[in-house]
Design a protein around this motif. Sequence first.
Motif, mmCIF file in Angstrom:
data_model
loop_
_atom_site.group_PDB
_atom_site.id
_atom_site.type_symbol
_atom_site.label_atom_id
_atom_site.label_comp_id
_atom_site.label_asym_id
_atom_site.label_seq_id
_atom_site.Cartn_x
_atom_site.Cartn_y
_atom_site.Cartn_z
ATOM 1 N N HIS A 48 -3.012 4.158 -3.568
ATOM 2 C CA HIS A 48 -2.190 4.682 -4.559
ATOM 3 C C HIS A 48 -0.691 4.173 -4.613
ATOM 4 C CE1 HIS A 48 -0.952 7.117 -7.903
ATOM 5 N NE2 HIS A 48 0.145 7.711 -7.095
ATOM 6 N N CYS A 49 -0.301 4.363 -3.363
ATOM 7 C CA CYS A 49 1.244 4.233 -2.872
ATOM 8 C C CYS A 49 1.275 2.723 -3.048
ATOM 9 C CB CYS A 49 1.651 4.509 -1.360
ATOM 10 S SG CYS A 49 1.686 6.319 -1.159
ATOM 11 N N GLN A 50 0.400 1.864 -2.601
ATOM 12 C CA GLN A 50 0.487 0.355 -2.584
ATOM 13 C C GLN A 50 0.464 -0.247 -4.167
ATOM 14 O OE1 GLN A 50 1.032 -1.987 -0.030
ATOM 15 N NE2 GLN A 50 1.765 -3.015 -1.612
ATOM 16 N N ALA A 51 -0.332 0.617 -5.034
ATOM 17 C CA ALA A 51 -0.199 0.217 -6.456
ATOM 18 C C ALA A 51 1.084 0.419 -7.039
ATOM 19 C CB ALA A 51 -1.499 0.759 -7.082
ATOM 20 N N ARG A 52 1.546 1.779 -6.764
ATOM 21 C CA ARG A 52 2.944 1.945 -7.218
ATOM 22 C C ARG A 52 4.089 1.223 -6.931
ATOM 23 N NH1 ARG A 52 2.472 7.339 -9.955
ATOM 24 N NH2 ARG A 52 4.245 6.731 -10.627
#
Length: 82
Positions: free
Chosen positions: A50-54
């Motif tokens: 999720h963090c990487q996608a953001r």
Amino acid sequence: MDEKPAEIADLTFEQALKALEDVVRRLEGGDVPLDESIALYERGEALRRHCQARLDAAQERIEKIVTGADGKPVATAPFDAG
């Protein structure tokens, strides 16, 4: 396994990062039973994705900001996620 639990999908980057740090802290503490450790690891991986996608989305926005309407660069702004 690209699916994220709904609760993770709704987190801001900062909230997800804090939750990930909490997971890492608990796993590093070594006081968690094996089954719970596995569940924590899975949650941590979902939070990391999720963090990487953001971060990826933020990078795309920055690239659009520094590109003119004609698609040609109007400025350079190197992006360093690391």
